[in-house]
Motif scaffolding. Structure first.
Motif, PDB file in Angstrom:
ATOM      1  N   GLN A 166       0.740  -1.167   0.025  1.00  0.00           N
ATOM      2  CA  GLN A 166       0.016   0.089  -0.080  1.00  0.00           C
ATOM      3  C   GLN A 166       0.830   1.338  -0.135  1.00  0.00           C
ATOM      4  O   GLN A 166       0.475   2.353  -0.185  1.00  0.00           O
ATOM      5  CB  GLN A 166      -0.776  -0.054   1.264  1.00  0.00           C
ATOM      6  CG  GLN A 166      -1.877  -0.982   1.211  1.00  0.00           C
ATOM      7  CD  GLN A 166      -2.998  -1.176   0.298  1.00  0.00           C
ATOM      8  OE1 GLN A 166      -3.449   0.039  -0.137  1.00  0.00           O
ATOM      9  NE2 GLN A 166      -2.985  -2.110  -0.650  1.00  0.00           N
ATOM     10  N   GLY A 167       2.098   1.227   0.203  1.00  0.00           N
ATOM     11  CA  GLY A 167       2.965   2.254   0.364  1.00  0.00           C
ATOM     12  C   GLY A 167       2.606   3.327   1.637  1.00  0.00           C
ATOM     13  O   GLY A 167       1.676   3.057   2.469  1.00  0.00           O
ATOM     14  N   LEU A 168       3.050   4.397   1.589  1.00  0.00           N
ATOM     15  CA  LEU A 168       2.763   5.599   2.655  1.00  0.00           C
ATOM     16  C   LEU A 168       1.981   6.307   2.038  1.00  0.00           C
ATOM     17  O   LEU A 168       2.058   6.607   0.684  1.00  0.00           O
ATOM     18  CB  LEU A 168       4.117   5.842   3.036  1.00  0.00           C
ATOM     19  CG  LEU A 168       5.260   4.913   3.663  1.00  0.00           C
ATOM     20  CD1 LEU A 168       6.463   5.777   3.404  1.00  0.00           C
ATOM     21  CD2 LEU A 168       4.999   4.441   4.846  1.00  0.00           C
ATOM     22  N   ASP A 169       1.233   7.129   3.007  1.00  0.00           N
ATOM     23  CA  ASP A 169       0.280   8.190   2.375  1.00  0.00           C
ATOM     24  C   ASP A 169       1.213   9.268   2.077  1.00  0.00           C
ATOM     25  O   ASP A 169       2.553   9.551   2.661  1.00  0.00           O
ATOM     26  CB  ASP A 169      -0.821   8.359   3.339  1.00  0.00           C
ATOM     27  CG  ASP A 169      -0.471   9.041   4.448  1.00  0.00           C
ATOM     28  OD1 ASP A 169      -0.801   8.440   5.398  1.00  0.00           O
ATOM     29  OD2 ASP A 169       0.070  10.253   4.473  1.00  0.00           O
ATOM     30  N   GLN A 170       0.533  10.243   1.323  1.00  0.00           N
ATOM     31  CA  GLN A 170       1.433  11.328   0.615  1.00  0.00           C
ATOM     32  C   GLN A 170       1.865  12.595   1.805  1.00  0.00           C
ATOM     33  O   GLN A 170       2.983  12.620   1.985  1.00  0.00           O
ATOM     34  CB  GLN A 170       0.680  12.101  -0.421  1.00  0.00           C
ATOM     35  CG  GLN A 170       1.452  13.061  -1.033  1.00  0.00           C
ATOM     36  CD  GLN A 170       2.599  12.646  -1.943  1.00  0.00           C
ATOM     37  OE1 GLN A 170       2.338  11.879  -2.697  1.00  0.00           O
ATOM     38  NE2 GLN A 170       3.688  13.120  -1.646  1.00  0.00           N
ATOM     39  N   PHE A 188      18.540  10.510  -1.916  1.00  0.00           N
ATOM     40  CA  PHE A 188      17.280   9.517  -2.053  1.00  0.00           C
ATOM     41  C   PHE A 188      17.534   8.729  -3.340  1.00  0.00           C
ATOM     42  O   PHE A 188      17.748   9.420  -4.171  1.00  0.00           O
ATOM     43  CB  PHE A 188      15.843  10.889  -2.389  1.00  0.00           C
ATOM     44  CG  PHE A 188      15.479  11.567  -1.226  1.00  0.00           C
ATOM     45  CD1 PHE A 188      14.554  11.342  -0.274  1.00  0.00           C
ATOM     46  CD2 PHE A 188      16.172  12.769  -1.004  1.00  0.00           C
ATOM     47  CE1 PHE A 188      14.307  12.056   0.765  1.00  0.00           C
ATOM     48  CE2 PHE A 188      15.810  13.502   0.149  1.00  0.00           C
ATOM     49  CZ  PHE A 188      14.944  13.298   1.041  1.00  0.00           C
ATOM     50  N   MET A 189      17.166   7.515  -2.995  1.00  0.00           N
ATOM     51  CA  MET A 189      17.740   6.482  -3.865  1.00  0.00           C
ATOM     52  C   MET A 189      16.661   5.535  -3.962  1.00  0.00           C
ATOM     53  O   MET A 189      15.959   5.087  -3.114  1.00  0.00           O
ATOM     54  CB  MET A 189      19.085   6.030  -3.541  1.00  0.00           C
ATOM     55  CG  MET A 189      19.077   5.290  -2.081  1.00  0.00           C
ATOM     56  SD  MET A 189      20.789   4.731  -1.700  1.00  0.00           S
ATOM     57  CE  MET A 189      21.059   3.485  -2.840  1.00  0.00           C
ATOM     58  N   LYS A 190      16.990   4.412  -4.974  1.00  0.00           N
ATOM     59  CA  LYS A 190      16.273   3.540  -4.836  1.00  0.00           C
ATOM     60  C   LYS A 190      17.023   2.140  -4.616  1.00  0.00           C
ATOM     61  O   LYS A 190      18.257   1.856  -4.883  1.00  0.00           O
ATOM     62  CB  LYS A 190      15.856   3.023  -6.516  1.00  0.00           C
ATOM     63  CG  LYS A 190      14.994   4.016  -7.309  1.00  0.00           C
ATOM     64  CD  LYS A 190      14.946   3.591  -8.698  1.00  0.00           C
ATOM     65  CE  LYS A 190      14.003   4.503  -9.539  1.00  0.00           C
ATOM     66  NZ  LYS A 190      13.732   4.356 -10.707  1.00  0.00           N
ATOM     67  N   GLY A 191      16.511   1.707  -3.563  1.00  0.00           N
ATOM     68  CA  GLY A 191      16.970   0.637  -2.665  1.00  0.00           C
ATOM     69  C   GLY A 191      17.906   1.114  -1.292  1.00  0.00           C
ATOM     70  O   GLY A 191      17.642   2.359  -0.930  1.00  0.00           O
ATOM     71  N   TYR A 205       7.051   9.656  -3.089  1.00  0.00           N
ATOM     72  CA  TYR A 205       8.481  10.193  -3.055  1.00  0.00           C
ATOM     73  C   TYR A 205       8.616  11.101  -4.120  1.00  0.00           C
ATOM     74  O   TYR A 205       9.277  12.102  -4.035  1.00  0.00           O
ATOM     75  CB  TYR A 205       9.577   9.235  -3.052  1.00  0.00           C
ATOM     76  CG  TYR A 205       9.795   8.860  -1.409  1.00  0.00           C
ATOM     77  CD1 TYR A 205      10.390   9.742  -0.369  1.00  0.00           C
ATOM     78  CD2 TYR A 205       9.315   7.485  -1.210  1.00  0.00           C
ATOM     79  CE1 TYR A 205      10.639   9.243   0.818  1.00  0.00           C
ATOM     80  CE2 TYR A 205       9.632   7.322   0.432  1.00  0.00           C
ATOM     81  CZ  TYR A 205      10.294   8.194   1.437  1.00  0.00           C
ATOM     82  OH  TYR A 205      10.504   7.763   2.387  1.00  0.00           O
ATOM     83  N   ARG A 206       8.354  10.730  -5.416  1.00  0.00           N
ATOM     84  CA  ARG A 206       8.535  11.406  -6.663  1.00  0.00           C
ATOM     85  C   ARG A 206       7.901  12.926  -6.257  1.00  0.00           C
ATOM     86  O   ARG A 206       8.222  14.019  -6.685  1.00  0.00           O
ATOM     87  CB  ARG A 206       8.200  10.737  -7.789  1.00  0.00           C
ATOM     88  CG  ARG A 206       9.015  10.012  -8.607  1.00  0.00           C
ATOM     89  CD  ARG A 206       8.502   9.375  -9.717  1.00  0.00           C
ATOM     90  NE  ARG A 206       9.015   8.169 -10.391  1.00  0.00           N
ATOM     91  CZ  ARG A 206      10.280   7.845 -10.694  1.00  0.00           C
ATOM     92  NH1 ARG A 206      10.975   8.821 -10.844  1.00  0.00           N
ATOM     93  NH2 ARG A 206      10.459   6.495 -11.059  1.00  0.00           N
ATOM     94  N   GLN A 207       6.882  12.896  -5.903  1.00  0.00           N
ATOM     95  CA  GLN A 207       5.808  13.961  -5.922  1.00  0.00           C
ATOM     96  C   GLN A 207       6.399  14.907  -4.749  1.00  0.00           C
ATOM     97  O   GLN A 207       6.683  16.233  -4.916  1.00  0.00           O
ATOM     98  CB  GLN A 207       4.465  13.715  -5.753  1.00  0.00           C
ATOM     99  CG  GLN A 207       3.513  14.863  -5.379  1.00  0.00           C
ATOM    100  CD  GLN A 207       1.822  14.565  -5.265  1.00  0.00           C
ATOM    101  OE1 GLN A 207       1.656  13.375  -5.881  1.00  0.00           O
ATOM    102  NE2 GLN A 207       1.274  15.341  -4.787  1.00  0.00           N
ATOM    103  N   ALA A 208       6.797  14.338  -3.537  1.00  0.00           N
ATOM    104  CA  ALA A 208       7.439  14.963  -2.438  1.00  0.00           C
ATOM    105  C   ALA A 208       8.825  15.634  -2.844  1.00  0.00           C
ATOM    106  O   ALA A 208       8.896  17.167  -2.478  1.00  0.00           O
ATOM    107  CB  ALA A 208       7.383  14.214  -1.323  1.00  0.00           C
ATOM    108  N   GLU A 222      12.617  15.276 -11.729  1.00  0.00           N
ATOM    109  CA  GLU A 222      11.854  14.107 -11.884  1.00  0.00           C
ATOM    110  C   GLU A 222      12.365  12.797 -11.405  1.00  0.00           C
ATOM    111  O   GLU A 222      11.617  11.614 -11.023  1.00  0.00           O
ATOM    112  CB  GLU A 222      10.889  13.832 -13.092  1.00  0.00           C
ATOM    113  CG  GLU A 222       9.964  15.068 -13.284  1.00  0.00           C
ATOM    114  CD  GLU A 222       8.951  14.803 -14.713  1.00  0.00           C
ATOM    115  OE1 GLU A 222       9.034  13.721 -15.212  1.00  0.00           O
ATOM    116  OE2 GLU A 222       8.227  15.701 -14.992  1.00  0.00           O
ATOM    117  N   THR A 223      13.778  12.625 -11.836  1.00  0.00           N
ATOM    118  CA  THR A 223      14.318  11.335 -11.819  1.00  0.00           C
ATOM    119  C   THR A 223      15.119  10.955 -10.133  1.00  0.00           C
ATOM    120  O   THR A 223      15.109  11.973  -9.728  1.00  0.00           O
ATOM    121  CB  THR A 223      15.477  10.922 -12.547  1.00  0.00           C
ATOM    122  OG1 THR A 223      16.405  12.084 -12.495  1.00  0.00           O
ATOM    123  CG2 THR A 223      14.871  11.116 -14.125  1.00  0.00           C
TER     124      THR A 223
END
Length: 114
Positions: free
Chosen positions: A7-11, A30-33, A69-72, A80-81
């Motif tokens: 479900q992930g986290l809320d915004q 901020f990274m993937k992994g 996270y992208r939005q935040a 964007e990346t």
């Protein structure tokens, strides 16, 4: 045994986490992994570049709630990346920008490592 989909986290929760991470850490990636298991080549590259000059910095795994996270992060960087690096609350860039700074001999100074 049933496992519900992630479900992930809320915004709002992610927004607060991003805000705190940027404010409370001199350098945050901020990274993937994770540091031990980066989940994309760009994140691995960014880690390697920062590791050359910093022993202590924060990493945040965005995979748990990637869209949130992208939005935040977009609120802080207009980028964007992922990965994204922040130093003293300021957005520096992704792995490509870190590599450019390294080529110009400016990465250590950018990371406040000198």
């Amino acid at each position: 045994m049933d496992f519900p989909p992630n479900q992930g986290l809320d915004q709002e929760e992610v927004d607060e986490h991003v805000e705190e991470a940027i404010e409370e850490n001199e350098v945050v990636l901020f990274m993937k992994g994770t540091e031990l298991m980066p989940q994309c080549g760009y994140s691995r590259r960014a880690l390697g570049l920062i590791d050359q000059y910093r022993d202590e910095y924060e990493t945040v795994d965005v995979l748990e709630s990637l869209d949130e996270y992208r939005q935040a992060l977009a609120e802080h960087s207009d980028w964007e990346t992922i990965p994204q690096t922040f130093v003293d609350g300021e957005f520096v860039g992704g792995s490509d920008i870190l590599a450019e700074l390294e080529e110009r001999g400016e990465l250590a100074e950018t990371l406040n490592a000198e």
